[in-house]
Scaffold this motif. Structure first.
Motif, mmCIF file in Angstrom:
data_model
loop_
_atom_site.group_PDB
_atom_site.id
_atom_site.type_symbol
_atom_site.label_atom_id
_atom_site.label_comp_id
_atom_site.label_asym_id
_atom_site.label_seq_id
_atom_site.Cartn_x
_atom_site.Cartn_y
_atom_site.Cartn_z
ATOM 1 N N LEU A 19 0.557 -1.550 0.308
ATOM 2 C CA LEU A 19 -0.078 -0.235 0.059
ATOM 3 C C LEU A 19 0.960 0.678 0.022
ATOM 4 O O LEU A 19 1.536 1.441 0.720
ATOM 5 C CB LEU A 19 -0.335 -0.415 1.014
ATOM 6 C CG LEU A 19 -2.302 -0.685 1.452
ATOM 7 C CD1 LEU A 19 -2.887 -0.789 2.905
ATOM 8 C CD2 LEU A 19 -2.968 -0.951 0.035
ATOM 9 N N ALA A 20 0.648 2.117 -0.085
ATOM 10 C CA ALA A 20 1.503 3.771 -1.054
ATOM 11 C C ALA A 20 -0.185 4.684 -0.426
ATOM 12 O O ALA A 20 -0.913 4.197 -1.491
ATOM 13 C CB ALA A 20 1.880 4.026 -2.593
ATOM 14 N N ALA A 21 0.464 5.504 -0.126
ATOM 15 C CA ALA A 21 -0.389 7.231 0.058
ATOM 16 C C ALA A 21 -0.344 7.455 -1.848
ATOM 17 O O ALA A 21 0.637 7.302 -2.519
ATOM 18 C CB ALA A 21 0.280 7.952 0.746
ATOM 19 N N PRO A 22 -1.837 7.872 -1.901
ATOM 20 C CA PRO A 22 -1.642 8.096 -2.714
ATOM 21 C C PRO A 22 -0.837 9.605 -3.440
ATOM 22 O O PRO A 22 -0.376 10.221 -2.310
ATOM 23 C CB PRO A 22 -2.773 9.454 -3.010
ATOM 24 C CG PRO A 22 -4.011 8.939 -1.897
ATOM 25 C CD PRO A 22 -3.050 7.991 -1.127
ATOM 26 N N PRO A 23 -0.246 10.310 -4.493
ATOM 27 C CA PRO A 23 0.765 11.009 -4.873
ATOM 28 C C PRO A 23 0.962 12.396 -4.132
ATOM 29 O O PRO A 23 1.679 12.724 -3.348
ATOM 30 C CB PRO A 23 1.379 10.788 -6.591
ATOM 31 C CG PRO A 23 0.480 9.656 -6.932
ATOM 32 C CD PRO A 23 -0.554 9.305 -6.075
ATOM 33 N N ALA A 24 -1.058 12.787 -4.537
ATOM 34 C CA ALA A 24 -1.050 14.341 -3.942
ATOM 35 C C ALA A 24 -1.642 14.378 -2.250
ATOM 36 O O ALA A 24 -1.655 15.326 -1.833
ATOM 37 C CB ALA A 24 -2.196 14.617 -4.757
ATOM 38 N N LEU A 25 -1.015 13.477 -1.414
ATOM 39 C CA LEU A 25 -1.173 13.216 0.026
ATOM 40 C C LEU A 25 -0.823 14.066 0.311
ATOM 41 O O LEU A 25 -0.806 14.881 0.804
ATOM 42 C CB LEU A 25 -2.081 11.576 0.480
ATOM 43 C CG LEU A 25 -1.817 11.799 1.167
ATOM 44 C CD1 LEU A 25 -3.318 12.307 1.796
ATOM 45 C CD2 LEU A 25 -2.030 9.980 2.576
ATOM 46 N N THR B 34 7.640 11.996 5.351
ATOM 47 C CA THR B 34 7.015 10.673 6.398
ATOM 48 C C THR B 34 5.542 10.401 5.913
ATOM 49 O O THR B 34 5.440 9.362 6.876
ATOM 50 C CB THR B 34 7.543 11.450 8.526
ATOM 51 O OG1 THR B 34 6.300 12.730 7.756
ATOM 52 C CG2 THR B 34 8.416 11.952 8.278
ATOM 53 N N THR B 35 4.978 10.731 4.607
ATOM 54 C CA THR B 35 3.902 10.653 4.895
ATOM 55 C C THR B 35 4.023 9.012 4.471
ATOM 56 O O THR B 35 2.539 8.481 4.814
ATOM 57 C CB THR B 35 3.505 11.206 4.034
ATOM 58 O OG1 THR B 35 2.708 12.923 4.388
ATOM 59 C CG2 THR B 35 1.664 10.651 2.532
ATOM 60 N N PRO B 36 4.557 8.228 3.297
ATOM 61 C CA PRO B 36 3.940 7.662 2.524
ATOM 62 C C PRO B 36 4.649 6.590 4.549
ATOM 63 O O PRO B 36 2.907 5.187 3.961
ATOM 64 C CB PRO B 36 5.762 6.826 2.182
ATOM 65 C CG PRO B 36 5.636 8.202 1.671
ATOM 66 C CD PRO B 36 5.485 9.316 2.845
ATOM 67 N N ALA B 37 5.088 6.150 4.803
ATOM 68 C CA ALA B 37 5.110 5.105 6.189
ATOM 69 C C ALA B 37 4.127 5.524 6.738
ATOM 70 O O ALA B 37 3.079 4.311 7.060
ATOM 71 C CB ALA B 37 6.375 5.528 6.379
ATOM 72 N N LEU B 38 3.610 6.702 7.538
ATOM 73 C CA LEU B 38 2.417 6.742 8.027
ATOM 74 C C LEU B 38 1.168 6.479 7.135
ATOM 75 O O LEU B 38 0.408 5.857 8.569
ATOM 76 C CB LEU B 38 2.496 8.560 8.280
ATOM 77 C CG LEU B 38 3.966 8.725 9.279
ATOM 78 C CD1 LEU B 38 3.917 9.839 9.522
ATOM 79 C CD2 LEU B 38 3.607 7.558 10.851
ATOM 80 N N PHE B 39 1.119 6.988 6.232
ATOM 81 C CA PHE B 39 -0.321 6.206 5.669
ATOM 82 C C PHE B 39 -0.343 4.814 5.703
ATOM 83 O O PHE B 39 -1.454 3.897 5.876
ATOM 84 C CB PHE B 39 -0.163 6.628 4.411
ATOM 85 C CG PHE B 39 -1.500 6.321 3.227
ATOM 86 C CD1 PHE B 39 -2.604 6.920 3.316
ATOM 87 C CD2 PHE B 39 -1.249 4.918 2.752
ATOM 88 C CE1 PHE B 39 -3.751 6.609 2.773
ATOM 89 C CE2 PHE B 39 -2.311 4.785 1.716
ATOM 90 C CZ PHE B 39 -3.717 5.661 1.973
ATOM 91 N N ARG B 40 0.495 3.773 5.722
ATOM 92 C CA ARG B 40 0.698 2.563 5.397
ATOM 93 C C ARG B 40 0.498 2.678 7.284
ATOM 94 O O ARG B 40 -1.148 1.691 6.969
ATOM 95 C CB ARG B 40 1.200 2.025 5.330
ATOM 96 C CG ARG B 40 1.708 0.158 4.954
ATOM 97 C CD ARG B 40 3.185 -0.073 5.048
ATOM 98 N NE ARG B 40 3.546 0.420 2.921
ATOM 99 C CZ ARG B 40 4.290 1.027 2.903
ATOM 100 N NH1 ARG B 40 5.764 1.294 3.867
ATOM 101 N NH2 ARG B 40 4.555 1.615 1.577
ATOM 102 N N LEU B 41 0.920 2.767 8.576
ATOM 103 C CA LEU B 41 -0.028 2.556 9.530
ATOM 104 C C LEU B 41 -0.608 3.108 9.605
ATOM 105 O O LEU B 41 -2.163 2.363 10.110
ATOM 106 C CB LEU B 41 1.505 3.227 10.629
ATOM 107 C CG LEU B 41 0.627 2.913 12.119
ATOM 108 C CD1 LEU B 41 0.908 1.929 12.516
ATOM 109 C CD2 LEU B 41 1.923 4.150 12.391
ATOM 110 N N ALA B 42 -1.733 4.100 9.469
ATOM 111 C CA ALA B 42 -3.177 4.784 9.888
ATOM 112 C C ALA B 42 -3.802 3.443 8.784
ATOM 113 O O ALA B 42 -5.051 3.899 9.039
ATOM 114 C CB ALA B 42 -3.112 5.779 9.300
ATOM 115 N N ALA B 43 -3.417 3.156 7.522
ATOM 116 C CA ALA B 43 -4.589 2.461 6.774
ATOM 117 C C ALA B 43 -4.844 1.167 7.683
ATOM 118 O O ALA B 43 -5.942 0.550 7.278
ATOM 119 C CB ALA B 43 -4.167 1.807 5.672
ATOM 120 N N ARG B 44 -3.492 0.893 7.693
ATOM 121 C CA ARG B 44 -3.437 -0.806 8.421
ATOM 122 C C ARG B 44 -4.143 -0.747 10.066
ATOM 123 O O ARG B 44 -5.601 -1.876 10.266
ATOM 124 C CB ARG B 44 -2.518 -1.418 8.800
ATOM 125 C CG ARG B 44 -1.494 -1.773 7.283
ATOM 126 C CD ARG B 44 -0.154 -1.777 7.693
ATOM 127 N NE ARG B 44 0.613 -2.709 6.899
ATOM 128 C CZ ARG B 44 2.166 -3.368 6.775
ATOM 129 N NH1 ARG B 44 2.435 -2.720 7.667
ATOM 130 N NH2 ARG B 44 2.219 -4.293 6.309
#
Lengths: 87, 183
Positions: A19-25, B34-44
């Motif tokens: 899972l990866a964040a949307p690019p614009a997030l 920091t968003t990529p790793a934290l998004f994964r944590l939050a989504a999980r």
């Protein structure tokens, strides 16, 4: 834990690694913080809105207090007069 | 720090130091790093992308306030500090009745490898459904332990409770998952 649940969680762990964040997030999130910084707080807004009325509130409170005090004095005077006038 | 043309890239710790020193514009770099790793944590933890985004926004607000308020101590690094903030914000969101129970907006999630899109989306949805009936603390403990791979001691530090309490939550969560699986 049962092996079945262990295995299921391990599989979900591996699969959600991708899972990866949307690019614009990140940009949206940073903008969200910046936008809030630019906006006055609700409390600040209420204080600012109420400030012009502060003098009027103070005056009204002073009048109310004065009336209450006057009523009290009048009542006491009347009571005293009653006592004095009583046969 | 890495310079690339006119754009100066800084790492998350440097960005945090700059924000704390009053250079608030550096916060965008911190978010980006920091968003990529934290998004994964939050989504999980939340089981869906929409709630995860809300949790991240809340977390970054808190982090920004703490940085400019001088409350951040750099001993553990800003990434660990943010991880803790997100874990706690997610726990609070799970406790809230306003969260989206088992509604999975998986289409909004983008993936590094498009071929894996369907599977990762399905996995997040499955995780959300599997854990949806668990109480917030049990759910958080099981995600941090079994999905994020944290130790019980780390979870206890993250969630501000004892290691024994974490173990107890894990036992209860596993029992509930077994019962749900058996039903």
């Amino acid at each position: 834990m049962s092996d079945e649940i262990d295995a299921r969680l391990a599989s979900l762990r591996e699969r959600t690694e991708r899972l990866a964040a949307p690019p614009a997030l990140a940009a949206r999130l940073a903008l969200g913080v910046a936008t809030r910084r630019a906006q006055p707080t609700l409390e600040g807004s209420i204080v600012r809105l109420a400030r012009p009325f502060a003098a009027a509130f103070a005056a009204a409170a002073a009048i109310a207090l004065a009336l209450a005090f006057t009523d009290t004095v009048d009542d006491e005077l009347a009571l005293a007069a009653d006592v004095e006038l009583a046969p | 720090m890495v310079e690339r043309g006119e754009v100066v890239e800084i790492d998350a710790d440097e960005a945090a130091r700059r924000v704390a020193a009053g250079e608030v514009e550096a916060f965008a770099s911190l978010v980006e790093r920091t968003t990529p790793a934290l998004f994964r944590l939050a989504a999980r933890m939340m089981g869906n992308a929409v709630d995860a985004e809300d949790v991240l926004q809340d977390s970054y607000h808190r982090a920004f306030d703490a940085l400019v308020g001088g409350e951040f101590r750099a001993e553990s690094g800003v990434a660990s500090w943010l991880y803790r903030i997100v874990a706690n914000t997610a726990l609070n969101a799970l406790r809230s009745t306003k969260r989206r129970r088992a509604t999975v907006d998986v289409d909004s999630i983008e993936l590094e490898d498009p071929d894996a899109a369907g599977d990762a989306r399905a996995a997040l949805a499955e995780l959300g459904r599997m854990l949806d009936e668990l109480p917030a603390l049990e759910r958080s403990a099981i995600v941090l332990k079994e999905i994020e791979g944290r130790t019980s001691r780390e979870i206890a530090e993250l969630l501000g409770c004892s290691e024994g309490a974490v173990e107890q939550r894990l036992v209860r969560a596993r029992a509930a998952l077994r019962a749900k699986g058996a039903s």
